[in-house]
Structures are given as structure tokens and as C-alpha cells.
Design a protein around this motif. Structure first.
Motif, mmCIF file in Angstrom:
data_model
loop_
_atom_site.group_PDB
_atom_site.id
_atom_site.type_symbol
_atom_site.label_atom_id
_atom_site.label_comp_id
_atom_site.label_asym_id
_atom_site.label_seq_id
_atom_site.Cartn_x
_atom_site.Cartn_y
_atom_site.Cartn_z
ATOM 1 N N HIS A 173 30.510 18.207 -4.043
ATOM 2 C CA HIS A 173 29.518 18.944 -3.884
ATOM 3 C C HIS A 173 29.857 20.149 -2.678
ATOM 4 C CE1 HIS A 173 26.336 15.903 -4.787
ATOM 5 N NE2 HIS A 173 26.822 16.535 -6.123
ATOM 6 N N GLU A 174 30.841 19.627 -1.567
ATOM 7 C CA GLU A 174 31.260 20.580 -0.637
ATOM 8 C C GLU A 174 32.199 21.528 -1.188
ATOM 9 O OE1 GLU A 174 33.151 17.973 2.108
ATOM 10 O OE2 GLU A 174 31.302 17.205 3.096
ATOM 11 N N ARG A 175 33.009 21.295 -2.218
ATOM 12 C CA ARG A 175 33.802 22.099 -2.794
ATOM 13 C C ARG A 175 32.968 23.196 -3.801
ATOM 14 N NH1 ARG A 175 39.197 20.035 -6.516
ATOM 15 N NH2 ARG A 175 40.418 21.936 -5.848
ATOM 16 N N ILE A 176 31.879 22.731 -4.299
ATOM 17 C CA ILE A 176 31.156 23.696 -5.104
ATOM 18 C C ILE A 176 30.559 24.718 -4.099
ATOM 19 C CG2 ILE A 176 28.906 23.866 -6.377
ATOM 20 C CD1 ILE A 176 29.702 21.069 -7.675
ATOM 21 N N VAL A 177 29.955 24.124 -2.918
ATOM 22 C CA VAL A 177 29.491 25.037 -1.873
ATOM 23 C C VAL A 177 30.385 26.001 -1.473
ATOM 24 C CG1 VAL A 177 28.460 25.143 0.425
ATOM 25 C CG2 VAL A 177 27.901 23.567 -1.258
ATOM 26 N N ALA A 178 31.782 25.625 -1.387
ATOM 27 C CA ALA A 178 32.804 26.552 -0.846
ATOM 28 C C ALA A 178 33.054 27.396 -1.839
ATOM 29 C CB ALA A 178 34.232 25.902 -0.631
ATOM 30 N N ILE A 179 33.135 27.189 -3.194
ATOM 31 C CA ILE A 179 33.388 28.334 -4.410
ATOM 32 C C ILE A 179 32.156 29.197 -4.268
ATOM 33 C CG2 ILE A 179 33.264 28.382 -6.638
ATOM 34 C CD1 ILE A 179 34.630 25.756 -7.095
ATOM 35 N N GLY A 180 30.778 28.503 -3.889
ATOM 36 C CA GLY A 180 29.818 29.645 -3.898
ATOM 37 C C GLY A 180 29.919 30.599 -2.651
ATOM 38 N N ILE A 182 32.685 31.655 -1.573
ATOM 39 C CA ILE A 182 33.637 32.654 -1.965
ATOM 40 C C ILE A 182 33.163 33.851 -2.926
ATOM 41 C CG2 ILE A 182 35.876 33.012 -3.358
ATOM 42 C CD1 ILE A 182 36.624 30.331 -2.687
ATOM 43 N N ASN A 183 32.280 33.551 -3.799
ATOM 44 C CA ASN A 183 31.637 34.525 -4.615
ATOM 45 C C ASN A 183 30.799 35.310 -3.859
ATOM 46 O OD1 ASN A 183 32.293 34.169 -7.757
ATOM 47 N ND2 ASN A 183 32.298 32.000 -6.789
ATOM 48 N N GLU A 184 30.171 34.765 -2.727
ATOM 49 C CA GLU A 184 29.229 35.348 -1.983
ATOM 50 C C GLU A 184 30.002 36.523 -0.895
ATOM 51 O OE1 GLU A 184 27.105 32.688 0.343
ATOM 52 O OE2 GLU A 184 25.524 32.066 -1.436
ATOM 53 N N ALA A 185 31.156 36.055 -0.347
ATOM 54 C CA ALA A 185 32.071 37.015 0.127
ATOM 55 C C ALA A 185 32.524 38.045 -0.373
ATOM 56 C CB ALA A 185 33.218 36.269 0.752
ATOM 57 N N LEU A 195 38.858 35.962 2.649
ATOM 58 C CA LEU A 195 39.840 35.256 3.175
ATOM 59 C C LEU A 195 39.706 33.852 4.023
ATOM 60 C CD1 LEU A 195 42.965 34.838 3.453
ATOM 61 C CD2 LEU A 195 43.099 36.139 5.576
ATOM 62 N N GLU A 196 38.519 34.138 4.780
ATOM 63 C CA GLU A 196 38.060 32.900 5.500
ATOM 64 C C GLU A 196 37.478 32.023 4.641
ATOM 65 O OE1 GLU A 196 35.645 34.463 8.305
ATOM 66 O OE2 GLU A 196 36.868 35.417 9.673
ATOM 67 N N ALA A 197 36.729 32.490 3.385
ATOM 68 C CA ALA A 197 36.238 31.462 2.595
ATOM 69 C C ALA A 197 37.453 30.793 1.774
ATOM 70 C CB ALA A 197 35.160 32.386 1.437
ATOM 71 N N LEU A 199 40.270 30.245 2.586
ATOM 72 C CA LEU A 199 40.924 29.366 3.672
ATOM 73 C C LEU A 199 40.046 27.929 4.046
ATOM 74 C CD1 LEU A 199 42.717 31.706 5.981
ATOM 75 C CD2 LEU A 199 43.777 30.221 4.355
ATOM 76 N N HIS A 200 38.766 27.912 3.388
ATOM 77 C CA HIS A 200 37.715 26.863 3.935
ATOM 78 C C HIS A 200 38.557 25.417 3.427
ATOM 79 C CE1 HIS A 200 34.347 24.478 4.257
ATOM 80 N NE2 HIS A 200 33.807 25.382 5.000
ATOM 81 N N SER A 201 38.520 24.431 4.070
ATOM 82 C CA SER A 201 39.073 23.231 3.706
ATOM 83 C C SER A 201 38.355 22.538 2.592
ATOM 84 C CB SER A 201 39.041 22.448 5.017
ATOM 85 O OG SER A 201 38.029 22.162 5.406
ATOM 86 N N ALA A 202 37.267 22.841 2.522
ATOM 87 C CA ALA A 202 36.491 22.318 1.313
ATOM 88 C C ALA A 202 36.838 22.753 0.170
ATOM 89 C CB ALA A 202 34.943 22.275 1.570
ATOM 90 N N ALA A 203 37.116 23.989 0.034
ATOM 91 C CA ALA A 203 37.561 24.539 -1.163
ATOM 92 C C ALA A 203 38.900 23.909 -1.980
ATOM 93 C CB ALA A 203 37.878 26.174 -1.251
ATOM 94 N N LYS A 204 39.895 23.638 -0.758
ATOM 95 C CA LYS A 204 41.090 22.835 -1.426
ATOM 96 C C LYS A 204 41.982 23.782 -2.179
ATOM 97 C CE LYS A 204 39.752 17.943 -0.884
ATOM 98 N NZ LYS A 204 39.380 16.845 -1.604
ATOM 99 N N LEU A 205 41.954 25.152 -1.896
ATOM 100 C CA LEU A 205 42.740 25.930 -2.576
ATOM 101 C C LEU A 205 44.298 25.938 -1.881
ATOM 102 C CD1 LEU A 205 40.408 29.086 -2.812
ATOM 103 C CD2 LEU A 205 41.128 27.151 -4.671
ATOM 104 N N THR A 206 45.554 26.264 -2.647
ATOM 105 C CA THR A 206 46.651 26.128 -2.146
ATOM 106 C C THR A 206 47.459 27.386 -2.139
ATOM 107 O OG1 THR A 206 47.503 25.529 -4.536
ATOM 108 C CG2 THR A 206 46.915 23.903 -3.149
#
Length: 1292
Positions: A173-180, A182-185, A195-197, A199-206
């Protein structure tokens, strides 16, 4: 205890009530004392570590789990013991854990979720919406635990699993919120917020690099635009994998942009070394195209010149260079720091002394283009020379044209001058030539003749060369013409009433047998032998497996011991199956029936003559069948008759078998049937055998093709639930209400059909069920009525014979009555059992041990009942009055069945179908061969001797002569060639299964030369064979012309050569395929055969077989017919080869299926043996018993009067009821399971004994046969007889 004692106390006086309360108080006090003592024992059992004694009444199979968990809780307790509430809660939780583990083992998700959500289990944080995830993870953990050797998941394991699933879902759920976010940014248009979106830890992007923020933003916007364009959705958003991909692509672009910075190229150009410049240009990081090594110096010079020009303009001192990157992005590179950025620096100014990528690419492209152009001129130097030559030629042609135009303008004058000059010269030459020829006239003649000869020879050679050059075309044309001529001749042979002699002569070679014919016949013999062997082997396996089903059923009901089942299981091994095949190697036995002695040879030939007569004359077997009791006749037909006809493995034997069925059925109807309905209510022997044969290997595929698609559709429909009994529907409705509400229904459970139909819900459900039943029944009906051509010919022919024979015996019967009898055969007996039990008739494929569910069987049974009523035009009345709405549908369906039955009876006769006549065996290349066991030979011999007067009343009947030749019935050992064995030796049964191949021959229809004149048919056949040998060597338009003409020496020589080739071919012919006696003598000369033909024609004319007035055209027509039949025979043989190969493959597949069943049974027996070993020594014994008690079934004796009182015996023909007391029936179980010996005695005198098979009784009950005959006189009620056997012998 309150429930036990309080209700009786309600009516007592107050004094008694007070006394009762006092007693109850004392009782409760004792209970508390016992409870404390019980808890003490439990805690002591937990400390002692004895799992079996902890809680015996709570799931004993999980005793280890209880012991381990309760011990842990006990150790955690401060005082080292568990109180009653603690123990109660702990046991309840552990019992719930055990139930969860059991649900995991069987995959029951509903039970698993009930236990997870139950408060008794004590699990925390269990969410309803995550139920599926909980169960999937628990099943995975259960599988892992099973691999590690653990049988149960503990409560802690289950709670940890629930917590882990909750945590995983929370992270999702947190990852889905983080993806949302990113799209809002991206919508906000701020790269830094994007960039801040990211780097959010919930997104778990590498691999997110803050320095590439601008390019991340650009690439993500670009990806979202592309997705919106592809999906045609302007509001499309990016998903996780798309965002991660954009990040990785941006990082890749950054790395490539750094590599493509032109600093290395500028340094190489400054160094003035061309190789370094080339290496820099060809570097992958430069990203340049069109770099050619041959232009390296030009690259160096031009790049140095451009850089020098830039230097002359002055250095602006800027450290930045801008590069264009694919995709429309700019990358800014710092010359001093060697770093870059996607964001344009403040006060950006492009450095004017360094070469950028555009300058370098422009130089490379220009130099490469110039070089390529020079190479193009060099490569096309010859073309340029041609171009120049063309120009020069044009100039020359132009001058020539001008000269020709001038001459053309002076054409009249030039023509006049030339004509006068040519005329003068020609006249002068002519006069001179004429004088010369006059002086040399003789020489001129010779020259002319030589020239003409040369021209003619040249013309001939040219023509011959033309033919040789086009020899393939010539051959094709000739072949086409010959083929057309051959086709026309063959059409004449087939269609003409009187085909010409020339046409017959052209195709007479087709009557000869080629090497391919012999090879195909050998293949046919081999395949027939394999098919018969596989059929007998499969039948033995099937019988043993059926008996094993009975034994296991009796074992489950404790009617026999496990040792008896294991003993029978030894017969089912694959090794024994191989031994059964080895028993067929009769030819290897020494001293047996096929021994090399005159006595054995005569015995063998006598049996071959006997079985040929039985095979081709169905009257004997048809009468023999009805001379025996019904149970013996059925076994005789199943074993001997099918063997005698090789299970109808070819068209000849199928024709003869159907002829036997026809004769036997007519005999049974004429002698056994007194009323037309007895065919339906009774169990006719021939009908039963015909149905059994056509449901076997030959007809099974037809049933599968007709029924398999609709049966599979019904079985796959899990929602289909057909119930037509109002009481069953009512009970199902009440159960459903109680399950949904959790409260006991106020409706009564036991009701009558009328009471059940009084409820609206029952009527609604019944209407829906009837609608579903009509729908699925209509599918079956449609599949059946369009399948007339798929029904085996044998079933259709038997239906026709049944209808015609009944009509002949009962001329007053209506056509509807006759068609109902046909429907009873085609549908009820043939198709209905396959619908009710498709697994038993291989209509569907089930794995070993698999079975249909109860709902599936009920659905199929309801459909079969509907079709049965429709086929017999029987309406639902009386107790089934609630099904009255279906009666109209049944009437319309009967009309469809009626047309189907009429179409099924419309079949050609046996002779037309199989193209068989009285000459077939005489002209067939291969002699018939059967594979029969020694026991069957002896059994048949014995039966024929016992009933020879009944089956052949005439003393001059051929069968009496054959039986007289055979003499007394031999023993099994004498036919095999072994030493005699004691009567009770079990090896005798094994010897009786030894098989022998008999090549059948006719003793009476192959007369010798002495009596050939007495047999018109044989004489006609001999004459036709002689004519065939003559007409192929001597020309002539008619047979009379050929016989009257004399044969020349060349024709005699050609004839002798052909006879020698025939002799060589006959010598190579296998023994089984040779004719018993030669039809004609090939040692005669051509003229000798003509004389023989004239003699035979004279005798045939006297017998009226031929007519000399039409020049014996009838014989020529018969030969033409034989040619046509020979072609059809070859076609049938090829088709039969294919059919036998398919049948053999199907039999091998069935054998493999039986082997799987054998493995399944062996595994079942092994499990039983393991359980027996584990429980050894735990047999319960009564006090005083010294050994285990073994049940022994004894025989039961009843008088006919007693059986009549019980309703088992209905009547005895020719015996009054008051005489029933003098008749005694003794029923005793035989050694074979499910088989009973029934002895009949009258006034103490033994009359007859027959064997009664329990399976046959169940089959009769299943087929709806209410009564049956015993000893051909006693009428028995089948259902009550089954009840009696169950009660007395099976304890049911």
C-alpha cells in the motif's frame, strides 16, 4: 447431568425437589474432586512426556503437537502446572491449530478460513479482506514444513504468517501511495519534487542519482506521453516498472553523454597524429558514424584546419560545451572538471575553440562522402568508357544517316543504272551456265540424286534428334494416351454387360497374386494373431481386476481376509501376463497336437475340419447354445465362440459371426419367446451377447464418439444439480436454510411428496431442475439421433433381424411395438449403461482410483431415465405425477427416436455388406486361422458329443462323420504332450490355457478329380481358371475363336515360362497360405488346357451352367466380375490392415491402463499389509478364546414352499404349488468369490446343479429385469434373491 435429571423432576412435589437439589449438590462436589484429580493427571502426563495419555479424546493423531506445546506452556507457568481455564484455552487453541493443519493437508480453504477467523484460535490482526493471502502463505509454509519433516504448523507459526502477510500488504500500500506521489510530482512540473518522490523509501526504486533529476523528469514525462498515446487515455499514469525503467534509461543516457564528449578528439587533433585521431573518432563513446580508416589523414587535416580557424577568432574563455542527445535533450559538459549536467548552467556560453560533435560529424561525413565518390568513379571506369564510346557511335551514326539521306534522294537514278548492269551480268552468266550444263548433263543427274539423298537423310536425322531431345514429352504423351485407353477399357470392364475379350485379356493379370499380396496377407495374419492375443490377455486381466474389485469390497466389509486378496493379487502382476502370452507357444511343445507324427497329424486335421464346419455353418452352434443352461451357454459363447471367429478381426469372420447371431436369435425367438414383451422383460442370451460384443473393443470407440462429448460437458458443469424427487429437494432446501441461519428449522424433516410440493420454494426448484434436465437431455438426444452411421453394423443388423423375426412370429404386432423392442436393444441395452456409468465403459478417461462424484452420477442417471422413457414412449404417471410437464417433451422425443430406430434398421444384407458368396473361401489366398486354447477345444468336443443328436438329427449329417473321426475326448495332457497329472493338480488349469493355432480347412467342399464332374460349382471354377490361363497367351475376339484356333510354338514357349514362374512363386508361398489342393493342373500344355476347357464346357452346358449360343460370354462376364472383386478385396485388405493396426494400438493402450490399475491395487494391498503389520497382536479376543475366530460360510437349504413364501420363488413350470414342499434348493458359496452353487433336489433325488454369479444378478437388477429363470423351469424374483444372498452370506 442437569439435562438428564431435571426434566423428570418438574412434576414432583417441593419436598422431592429439595431432596433432589441436595443430591445434585453432592454430585457436583464429587465432579469438582474428579476434575481436580483429572487436571493433576494431565499435568503429570505432560511432565512425563507421554503423548498418547495426555488428552486421549482430543485428536490423537496430533498428540505430539499437544505434548510439545503444552509442555512449553507448562514450563512458562510460574508454578510449573496449568490450571483448568489455562488448559481449556490451550487445548481449544491447539485443536483449532490441528484443524487448520488438516484443512491445509486436504486443501479445504473454507474450513481453513473458518478456523483462522474463529475466536477460539486466538489469532490477532486477522483481516477478512486478506483471507486469500493468508491461506496461500500458510499452504506454502505447510509444504516447506513437510519437506523439513514437520507434520504440523504451530500456533506461533500461524500467527507469524498472519503478521508477515499484514506487513507485506502494508508495504504494498505504501509503495502504491509513493507511485501516486511520483505521478503527482510530474503533474506539478517541478523536477526537484519529482526527485524527492523518486527518493522516497516506500517507492523502493534503485539507482536514483540526484544529479540526473532534470533528465529523470524529462524521461518520465516522455514515457507518460507515449503511454497516453498508446492507450488513448489522456489520464494514464506510470506504473512501478515503467518508472524504474525510465530511471535506468536516464542513467544510461548520462553515461553515454559523458562518453561522447569530444574532448578526446580535440586532444588527438591537437597532437597532429592521425592514428590517434582515428582511434578517437572510432571510439564507441564518440557516437560518430561513417568513419572510414582510409580517410584518416583527410580527417586529421580538415579537423585541424577547422580548429585553427576557430582559434584565430579568439578564445572566449568558456569552460562549457553543449551536446545534443538523441530524444531532443541537451547535455552540458565542463571541460575543466570533466563533469556534466542536464540542466543548463547559469550564464551558459559555448566554448568557441573546441570542436563539438556537430563539427566533427560534419567533417567526417564530408570527407567520407568525397572518398566514396572517388571510389565510385574508380569502380565504374569501364562504364564511363562505354558512355564515351556511345557518344562517339552517335556521331558516326549521325554522319551515316546524312549519307543515306543523300543516296535516298538519288534513288531513282541509282536504281536504273544498277538494274541495267545486273541484267547484263545475269544474262551473260546464264548463257555460260546453260552451255556448261548441256555439256555435263550426266554429271548433273548424279549430283542431284546425291543431294536429294542427303536432304532426305538429314530430314530423318533431324526428326530422330527431335524425338530424342523430347523423349520425356513423348513418354508422357504416350502414357497419357495409354492411361486414357486403360481407363476406358476398365470402365468397359466394370460397366459393360458383356465386356469384350480384348478388355478382359488386358486386365486378367490382376487375378494373379504378387509378392506384395503375399506380404500384405502375412502382415494381416500377424496382426490378427496379435489382436486376438491382446484381446484374450485383456479379457483375462479385466476378469481378474473385476474379481479383485469384489474381493476388496468384501475385504472392506470384513467378509474375507486380507490373505485371500493378496493371493489373488499375485495373478495381476505383469510377469504373469507375460507368462500368459508364453502359453500360446504351442508349436514348441514336443509330442503335442502338432507333433510330427501321422496320428497327431490326423487328429489335428480332424479338429481343423470340425471347427471349419462349426464356423461356416451357424446352425450347429445356434442349437448347441440352447441345449445348455443359461449360465453355461453364456460362458461358452464368451470363451469359445468369440475365439472361433477370432473376435471378428476380419470381414470374413465378422460376416460369419453375424450370421451366427442371426441364426441363434431367430432360433431363440422361435423356441423361447411366447409373448413379444418377453424380449424386454427377460434376458435373451443372444441379445446379451450381441450387446456385450459390440460394446467391446470394436464398438467401444463408437460409443465414445457418440457420447463422450456430451458426457464430458455434463461432468464439467459443476453447477448442474438435477433433482426430480420433491422430498430430496425439500430436504436440501431445509438443510440450506439451517446452514445459512445457524438455527434449527421449524419445518418437519420427514415429509411425503405431496407435503413437499405444497411449498412454493420446492415447486420453484423442481421447475428449474426439470428445465435443466430437458436442456441437457436434448443434447444427448441430438447426439444420439445423428449418430446412425456411427453405430456398429452388427448392432444395426441385429436390430433389423430382431424386428423382422418378431414381425414374422407376431404378425399382429404394430410397428410401434416392434420399434419399442428395437429401442430396448439399441438404447436401453447398448447406450443406457454407458450413460449411467461412463467410467465403466471407457467413455471418459479417469486415472486409477478416480471415480465420479455423487452429483455427477445422479445427473447422468436422471438423463438416462428421461431418455429411457422417451425411447419406450412411457409417460410419468402415478408416483411421478409431479413430472407430468415433461410428458409432452417425451412424446415429441419418441417421434425422433422412432425415426432413429427406423433408420438404424435400414441396413444392407450381410452378403452385400461384406461381398461374400459361396466361392469366397475357394478363391481366397489365405486360409482361415483361429487361436484357441486346449481347454476350449476339449470343452467344445465334449459338448458336441453330448448334444450331437439334438444339433444334427440326420444321421448322414457331416458333423457325425467328423466326430466319429475324432473319437473319444482326449485329455489335456495328451494334446499338449505332457505326462498325465492327478485330477486335483492346479497345473491342469494352466495347461488348459495353452493355445494352439488351427488352420481351418473344408473336408467336404473341395472334391478330388474323380468326383469333380459331380460338383458343378467346382467344375465351373476349374473351367474359369483354365480359361484365364489360355486367353492371356492366345489372341482371339471370342472364347470359341480361341478354342478353335491352334497355338503356335511361340505361344507354347511363353506359356511354359509363365507356368515355371508360377511354380517358383508357389514354392515360396508360406504353408498357411497354400490351398489344400490345386484347382487346376499346371503341368498341362496350352493345347491340353484348351482340350480340357472344351470338355468342361460340354459338361457345364449339359448341366445348364453355360450357353454355347452366346459363345460362352457368360463365363467371360464371370471372369470380369472376379477381376473386379479381386480389386475390391485388395482395397478391403488395405483398409483391414489399417483397422487392425488401430485396434492393436487401442488394445495396447488398454493393457497399459490395466497395468496402472494393477499398480494401484498393489499399492492399496501394500498399505493394507503395512497397517496389518502395525496392528499385529492387537486382535480382540473374547475371554476363554485361545485363537482368533474365523468365520465360515455354510450352505443354506430351503424348500420351494419356503422360498415361495418369501417371494423369491414365483413359480415352477409343470409343478403345482402344493408340491413345492418336495423340492429343495441348496445354495452354497463356491471357492470363487461371488459365485454360488445352486443344487435342486426333488423328493431327495439330485436333479441338477448350476453356478449363480452374484455380479450377473446385480447386472440384471441394474438393467431392470425383475424375474429370471433357474434350471429353465423355476421363475425367480431377482431383487428378493439378491436380498436373500446378502442376508445369509454377506450379513447385510
Amino acid at each position: 447431568m442437569l439435562k438428564k435429571y431435571l426434566p423428570p423432576c418438574i412434576a414432583l412435589s417441593s419436598v422431592l425437589i429439595l431432596s433432589l437439589y441436595l443430591i445434585l449438590f453432592l454430585t457436583l462436589s464429587l465432579c469438582v474432586v474428579y476434575l481436580i484429580l483429572f487436571l493433576t493427571l494431565i499435568n503429570a502426563a505432560v511432565r512425563a512426556g507421554v503423548p498418547e495419555n495426555t488428552l486421549p479424546e482430543v485428536y490423537p493423531s496430533a498428540a505430539d503437537l499437544y505434548q510439545r506445546e503444552l509442555t512449553s506452556l507448562q514450563q512458562q507457568s510460574p508454578d510449573g502446572s496449568l490450571s483448568h481455564p489455562e488448559l481449556l484455552v490451550a487445548v481449544e487453541m491447539l485443536s483449532s491449530v490441528v484443524l487448520i493443519n488438516r484443512a491445509l493437508d486436504v486443501g479445504d480453504r473454507n474450513s481453513m478460513w473458518r478456523q483462522l477467523a474463529s475466536a477460539v484460535t486466538g489469532l490477532s490482526n486477522v483481516e477478512d479482506e486478506y483471507a486469500q493471502r493468508y491461506m496461500d502463505e500458510l499452504m506454502r509454509l505447510k509444504a516447506v514444513a513437510r519437506e523439513e519433516g514437520s507434520d504440523y504448523l504451530t500456533w506461533n507459526d500461524i500467527q507469524a504468517c498472519v503478521d508477515q502477510v499484514n506487513l507485506t500488504i502494508q508495504e504494498e500500500h505504501e509503495r502504491i501511495v509513493a507511485i501516486g506521489q511520483i505521478n503527482e510530482a510530474l503533474d506539478g512540473g517541478d523536477p526537484q519534487n519529482t526527485l524527492e518522490a523518486l527518493l522516497h523509501s516506500a517507492a523502493k526504486l534503485t539507482d536514483v542519482d540526484p544529479s540526473v533529476a532534470q533528465h529523470y523528469y524529462d524521461k518520465l514525462l516522455e514515457a507518460r506521453r507515449e503511454k497516453a498515446h498508446e492507450t488513448e487515455d489522456p489520464s494514464a499514469v506510470l506504473w512501478l516498472d515503467e518508472i524504474q525503467n525510465a530511471v535506468l534509461m536516464s542513467n544510461k543516457d548520462t553515461q553515454e553523454a559523458l562518453q561522447r564528449a569530444s574532448l578526446a578528439i580535440n586532444r588527438a587533433v591537437d597532437s597532429g597524429e592521425a592514428p590517434k585521431t582515428l582511434a578517437a573518432l572510432r571510439s564507441p563513446g564518440a557516437g560518430l558514424y561513417g568513419v572510414t580508416p582510409e580517410c584518416v589523414q583527410n580527417y586529421q587535416d580538415d579537423l585541424a584546419k577547422i580548429k585553427q580557424d576557430k582559434t584565430q577568432d579568439g578564445d572566449n574563455g568558456s569552460d562549457w560545451m553543449k551536446h545534443w542527445v538523441k530524444g531532443g535533450h541537451n547535455y552540458y559538459y565542463n571541460l575543466k572538471t570533466g563533469e556534466g549536467s542536464w540542466t543548463e548552467p547559469a550564464d551558459f556560453l559555448q566554448n568557441n575553440t573546441q570542436l563539438n560533435k556537430e563539427d566533427i560529424q560534419s567533417v567526417v561525413s564530408g570527407v567520407t562522402t568525397t572518398y566514396n565518390r572517388e571510389q565510385l568513379w574508380l569502380a565504374n571506369e569501364s562504364l564511363i568508357a562505354k558512355l564515351q564510346a556511345g557518344c562517339r557511335g552517335y556521331l558516326v551514326r549521325k554522319g551515316l544517316k546524312e549519307r543515306k539521306d543523300f543516296l535516298k534522294s538519288q534513288d531513282p537514278a541509282i536504281t536504273t543504272i544498277q538494274a541495267h548492269f545486273r541484267g547484263y551480268k545475269q544474262r551473260k552468266v546464264y548463257i555460260k551456265r546453260k552451255e556448261y550444263l548441256n555439256d555435263h548433263s550426266e554429271d548433273a543427274v548424279k549430283i542431284q540424286s546425291m543431294v536429294r539423298m542427303h536432304q532426305a537423310r538429314k530430314k530423318y536425322r533431324d526428326r530422330l534428334k527431335h524425338f530424342k531431345d523430347h523423349i520425356n514429352d513423348v513418354v508422357k504423351i504416350q502414357a497419357f494416351i495409354r492411361a486414357n485407353k486403360a481407363r476406358d477399357d476398365y470402365k468397359t470392364l466394370i460397366n459393360a454387360d458383356d465386356p469384350p475379350m480384348a478388355v478382359v485379356r488386358k486386365f486378367v493379370h490382376l487375378l494373379d497374386h504378387s509378392d506384395q499380396d503375399f506380404q500384405e496377407e502375412l502382415d494381416l495374419m500377424r496382426l490378427r494373431e496379435e489382436v486376438v492375443t491382446n484381446i484374450r490377455s485383456n479379457q483375462q486381466l479385466e476378469n481378474d481386476l473385476n474379481l479383485m474389485d469384489i474381493k476388496i469390497g468384501l475385504l472392506v466389509k470384513n467378509k474375507i481376509t486380507l490373505q485371500e486378496v493378496v493371493s489373488h493379487s499375485n495373478k495381476l502382476t505383469k510377469k504373469n501376463k507375460g507368462e500368459l502370452s508364453n502359453l500360446m507357444m504351442m508349436n514348441k511343445q514336443r509330442g503335442g497336437l502338432k507333433a510330427l507324427s501321422k496320428e497327431k497329424r490326423l487328429k489335428l486335421e480332424a479338429y481343423q475340419y470340425l471347427f471349419y464346419l462349426l464356423q461356416t455353418n451357424p446352425t450347429y452352434l445356434a442349437k448347441l447354445i440352447f441345449q445348455m443352461p443359461q449360465n453355461k451357454s453364456t460362458k461358452f459363447m464368451d470363451s469359445v465362440i468369440f475365439t472361433l471367429y477370432n473376435y471378428a478381426s476380419n470381414q470374413r469372420e465378422e460376416y460369419l459371426l453375424l450370421k451366427l447371431f442371426k441364426t441363434a436369435l431367430q432360433e431363440e425367438i422361435k423356441s423361447k419367446v411366447d409373448q413379444i414383451q418377453e424380449i424386454v422383460t427377460g434376458n435373451p442370451t443372444v441379445i446379451k451377447m450381441v450387446v456385450s460384443f459390440n460394446r467391446g473393443a470394436r464398438g467401444q470407440n463408437a460409443l465414445r464418439q457418440i457420447l463422450a462429448p456430451v458426457v464430458k460437458e455434463i461432468m464439467d458443469d459443476k453447477t448442474l444439480n438435477i433433482k426430480t424427487d420433491p422430498v430430496d429437494i425439500y430436504k436440501s432446501w431445509v438443510n440450506q436454510m439451517e446452514t445459512q441461519t445457524g438455527e434449527a428449522s421449524k419445518l418437519p424433516y420427514e415429509v411425503t411428496p405431496e407435503q413437499a410440493m405444497s411449498h412454493e420454494e420446492v415447486r420453484t426448484r423442481l421447475e428449474a431442475s426439470i428445465k435443466n434436465m430437458r436442456t441437457v437431455t436434448d443434447k444427448f438426444l441430438s447426439a444420439i439421433i445423428v449418430s446412425v452411421d456411427k453405430i456398429p453394423y452388427g448392432m444395426r443388423f441385429t436390430s433389423k433381424v430382431l424386428k423382422d423375426t418378431l414381425h414374422e412370429k407376431f404378425p399382429d404386432a404394430t410397428e410401434d411395438e416392434l420399434l419399442k423392442i428395437v429401442g430396448n436393444l439399441l438404447y436401453y441395452r447398448y447406450m443406457n449403461p454407458a450413460i449411467v456409468a461412463p467410467d465403466a465403459f471407457d467413455i471418459i478417461d479417469l486415472s486409477a482410483g478416480g471415480q465420479l462424484t455423487t452429483d455427477q452420477r445422479r445427473n447422468l442417471g436422471s438423463i438416462a431415465k428421461m431418455l429411457q422413457h422417451a425411447a419406450s414412449n412411457k409417460m410419468f404417471l402415478g408416483d411421478n405425477a409431479h413430472l407430468n410437464p415433461i410428458n409432452e417433451y417425451l412424446s415429441s422425443s419418441y417421434q425422433k427416436f422412432r425415426r432413429f430406430f427406423l433408420a438404424a434398421c435400414d441396413v444392407p444384407s450381410l452378403e452385400d455388406k461384406f461381398n461374400v458368396d459361396q466361392y469366397s473361401d475357394l478363391v481366397t489366398l489365405q486360409k482361415p486361422v483361429i487361436y484357441i486354447s486346449i481347454g476350449e477345444v476339449i470343452n467344445t468336443h465334449t459338448l458336441l458329443l453330448d448334444h450331437q443328436d439334438a444339433i444334427a438329427s440326420e444321421h448322414n449329417d457331416p458333423i457325425h462323420e467328423l466326430l466319429e473321426d475324432l473319437g473319444e475326448v482326449p485329455t489335456i495332457e495328451s494334446l499338449i504332450g505332457e505326462n498325465p497329472l492327478p485330477p486335483g493338480d492346479p497345473n491342469r488349469e494352466t495347461m488348459g490355457k495353452t493355445e494352439v493355432s488351427l488352420t481351418l480347412a473344408n473336408k467336404f467342399d473341395v472334391p478330388g478329380e474323380a468326383n469333380a464332374e459331380m460338383d458343378a460349382r467346382t467344375l465351373l471354377l476349374n473351367t474359369k481358371r483354365l480359361i484365364v490361363d489360355v486367353i492371356r497367351f492366345q489372341p482371339g475376339e471370342t472364347l470359341t475363336e480361341i478354342l478353335e484356333g491352334a497355338a503356335n510354338p511361340e505361344q507354347e514357349v511363353e506359356y511354359q515360362r509363365a507356368m515355371q514362374r508360377r511354380a517358383i512363386r508357389d514354392a515360396k508361398t508360406p504353408e498357411k497360405m497354400k490351398q489344400a489342393k490345386p484347382v487346376v493342373d499346371d503341368s498341362l500344355t496350352l493345347q491340353g488346357k484348351k482340350d480340357k476347357i472344351r470338355s468342361n464346357l460340354q459338361r457345364l452346358a449339359e448341366l445348364g451352367k453355360v450357353h454355347p449360343e452366346n459363345r460362352y460370354q457368360d463365363l467371360i462376364n464371370d471372369i470380369a466380375k472376379d477381376i473386379r472383386n479381386q480389386r475390391r478385396y485388395r482395397q478391403r485388405r488395405k483398409a483391414e490392415l489399417v483397422k487392425l493396426q488401430q485396434t492393436n494400438a487401442a488394445l495396447n493402450s488398454k493393457t497399459a491402463f490395466y497395468n496402472v490399475q494393477i499398480d494401484y491395487y498393489n499399492q492399496y494391498i501394500k498399505t493394507c499389509m503395512d497397517n496389518l503389520a502395525s496392528n499385529k497382536g492387537k486382535l480382540s479376543k473374547k475371554p476363554g478364546d485361545t485363537k482368533a475366530k474365523k468365520s465360515k460360510q455354510v450352505s443354506q437349504k430351503y424348500t420351494a414352499a419356503r422360498l415361495h413364501e418369501k417371494g423369491v420363488l414365483i413359480e415352477i413350470e409343470d409343478l403345482q404349488t402344493n408340491q413345492f414342499k418336495n423340492v429343495i434348493f441348496e445354495i452354497s458359496p463356491s471357492e470363487a468369490v461371488g459365485v454360488f452353487d445352486v443344487k435342486a433336489k426333488f423328493m431327495g433325488v439330485h436333479l441338477e446343479t448350476l453356478q449363480l454369479e452374484y455380479q450377473d444378478l446385480l447386472q440384471l437388477q441394474y438393467e431392470g429385469v425383475a424375474v429370471m429363470k433357474l434350471f429353465d423351469r423355476a421363475t425367480i424374483n431377482v431383487n428378493l434373491l439378491i436380498f436373500l444372498l446378502n442376508k445369509k452370506f454377506y450379513g447385510k
